[in-house]
Design an enzyme around this catalytic site. Structure first.
Site, short mmCIF file in Angstrom:
data_model
loop_
_atom_site.label_atom_id
_atom_site.label_comp_id
_atom_site.label_asym_id
_atom_site.label_seq_id
_atom_site.Cartn_x
_atom_site.Cartn_y
_atom_site.Cartn_z
N SER A 71 0.84 -1.21 0.00
CA SER A 71 0.00 0.00 0.00
C SER A 71 0.86 1.25 0.00
CB SER A 71 -0.91 0.02 1.23
OG SER A 71 -1.77 -1.09 1.23
N SER A 198 5.12 -6.58 -2.03
CA SER A 198 4.88 -6.72 -0.60
C SER A 198 5.30 -8.11 -0.12
CB SER A 198 3.39 -6.51 -0.33
OG SER A 198 3.12 -6.74 1.03
N THR A 236 13.73 4.66 10.99
CA THR A 236 14.69 3.58 11.16
C THR A 236 14.18 2.34 10.43
OG1 THR A 236 15.31 4.50 13.28
CG2 THR A 236 15.93 2.20 12.88
N CYS A 323 -10.50 -6.17 1.82
CA CYS A 323 -10.92 -4.81 2.15
C CYS A 323 -12.40 -4.62 1.83
CB CYS A 323 -10.11 -3.79 1.36
SG CYS A 323 -8.44 -4.31 1.07
C1 LIG Z 1 -2.13 -7.04 -0.80
C2 LIG Z 1 -2.09 -6.08 -1.94
C3 LIG Z 1 -1.72 -4.73 -1.76
C4 LIG Z 1 -1.41 -4.17 -0.40
O1 LIG Z 1 -0.22 -4.66 0.13
P1 LIG Z 1 0.06 -4.49 1.72
O2 LIG Z 1 1.45 -4.93 1.89
O3 LIG Z 1 -0.93 -5.37 2.40
O4 LIG Z 1 -0.14 -3.05 2.03
C5 LIG Z 1 -1.66 -3.91 -2.86
N1 LIG Z 1 -1.96 -4.36 -4.09
C6 LIG Z 1 -2.32 -5.64 -4.31
C7 LIG Z 1 -2.62 -6.08 -5.71
C8 LIG Z 1 -2.41 -6.53 -3.25
O5 LIG Z 1 -2.79 -7.79 -3.48
#
Ligand SMILES: *Cc1c(COP(=O)(O)O)cnc(C)c1O
Length: 394
Positions: A71, A198, A236, A323
């Site tokens: 995100s 992520s 940090t 979400c």
């Molecule tokens: C899970 C996801 C995110 C968000 O990642 P986080 O690390 O949970 O903030 C963004 N884009 C896609 C396509 C995702 O599947």
């Protein structure tokens, strides 16, 4: 039976990733910005992780900025392109099926005076690169198109879109959170300028991710403070998390071919089994999708009830995205592929782990089949469909 089939929401940390992170929690806890050796050891681990992550996607170490996750990377990429754009360039191109981290950032920019074109997708859930090309204008300052969709798993023509953007001199960002660690991703082959990923989507820890920004792309920092990440992200560094992410990414890439093969088999067995449920439909193209993604709509039921009853049977699944579930709005992705509201409410996403067995897959198919029939037995919508007062759509 216990079956975790929600790997698109998050994954279990791998043993290797946990082992890699432990020394940086207990022993090597120095601040990487400190000059004494304890800090410098942490700094070395951080830079080693940066080189590994860069190598994994075909980038250079300097092009990787560590963030708190996907995100934040999406927010930073999009905000940077907008803030850095010339005053006469206030148009952004995206698709109708992006993650909320992209969609909501764009909505904020719209309030600030930017104009956003949301290119639609076909019934197959795939955007046509030509539609992106025709949406480009002289004042376009960014194109952002996801690599693979988090709900229906469809793969987007990123390479083609990247080529078009490069020809037209427009910066291109891709949210590759569902792709990195699962399918081959290479920033130079794919012609991307910025890319988000992520760790917790590829068996690394939660709360850590990275943004790739091609050399020469200027980033705006979202978090003000110290000069960490070469002034592009203060605070940090999460050394233990970052080291674990690098390990998890290397491991995912080592196992990618084997896992993708196992997942494709599991996916196709599940799709074949669930397709036998009357008045059901697979969401998204059957072939142009992530190896591990199954997403169905069942007429006459509520996805939420289906999830709760599957949970009773030990199956963890999801309806739409994490979400969206919990809200009454149907998934924007399912609406974008042409599902009507009623049908979109009856959706189910299964994203199993590669070690799922055939017996477990068959148990999932049997459970979903029984639970759908049970829910329909007292659904008013289903009764109207059976009585002919409403027309079947699926
Ligand atoms: C899970 C996801 C995110 C968000 O990642 P986080 O690390 O949970 O903030 C963004 N884009 C896609 C396509 C995702 O599947």
């Amino acid at each position: 039976m216990k079956i975790y089939a929600d790997n698109a929401a998050t994954t279990k940390m791998s043993r290797r990733a946990v082992d890699a992170m432990m020394p940086y929690i207990y022993d090597i806890y120095g601040n990487p910005s400190s000059l004494y050796s304890e800090g410098q050891r942490a700094k070395e681990a951080l830079e080693e992780a940066r080189r590994r992550v860069a190598l994994a996607i075909g980038a250079e170490a300097k092009e990787i900025i560590f963030t708190s996750g996907g995100s934040e990377a999406d927010n930073q990429a999009i905000t940077s392109a907008a803030v850095g754009a010339r005053k006469n360039k206030r148009h952004i191109v995206t698709t109708a099926i992006e993650h909320h981290a992209v969609l909501h950032t764009l909505e904020r920019l719209e309030k600030e005076g930017f104009e956003v074109t949301r290119v639609g997708v076909g019934e197959d859930g795939v955007v046509d690169a030509r539609d992106v090309a025709s949406a480009l204008r002289d004042d376009t300052c960014l194109v952002t198109v996801m690599y693979a969709n988090n709900e229906i798993g469809t793969l987007q023509p990123v390479k083609e879109i990247g080529r078009i953007c490069r020809e037209r001199g427009v910066p291109f960002h891709t949210d590759a959170v569902q792709a990195v660690g699962h399918i081959p991703v290479n920033v130079s082959d794919d012609n991307v300028d910025m890319l988000s990923a992520s760790a917790h989507k590829f068996h690394g820890p939660k709360g850590v991710g990275f943004l790739y920004a091609k050399r020469g792309v200027r980033l705006q920092n979202l978090i003000e403070g110290g000069a960490q990440e070469r002034g592009r992200r203060a605070g940090t560094e999460n050394v233990a998390g970052i080291v674990a992410m690098a390990e998890a990414l290397d491991e995912s890439i080592e196992n990618m071919a084997r896992d993708a093969c196992a997942l494709t088999r599991a996916r196709d067995r599940m799709i074949a089994g669930l397709s036998k449920i009357p008045h059901s439909a697979l969401n998204g193209d059957a072939a142009r999708r992530l190896p591990g993604n199954v997403n169905f709509c069942f007429e006459g039921i509520e996805g939420e009830s289906l999830l709760l009853l599957l949970d009773d049977r030990g199956i963890s699944a999801s309806s739409g995205s994490a979400c969206t579930s919990g809200s009454l709005d149907p998934s924007h992705v399912l609406l974008a592929i042409g599902r009507v509201h009623d049908v979109a409410h009856g959706s189910l996403r299964l994203t199993p782990s590669p070690d799922i067995t055939d017996d477990e897959i068959d148990y999932v198919i049997k459970s979903v089949t029984e639970v759908v029939a049970y829910l329909r037995s007292f659904s008013p919508v289903w009764r109207d469909l059976v009585n002919g007062q409403k027309q079947h759509i699926l």
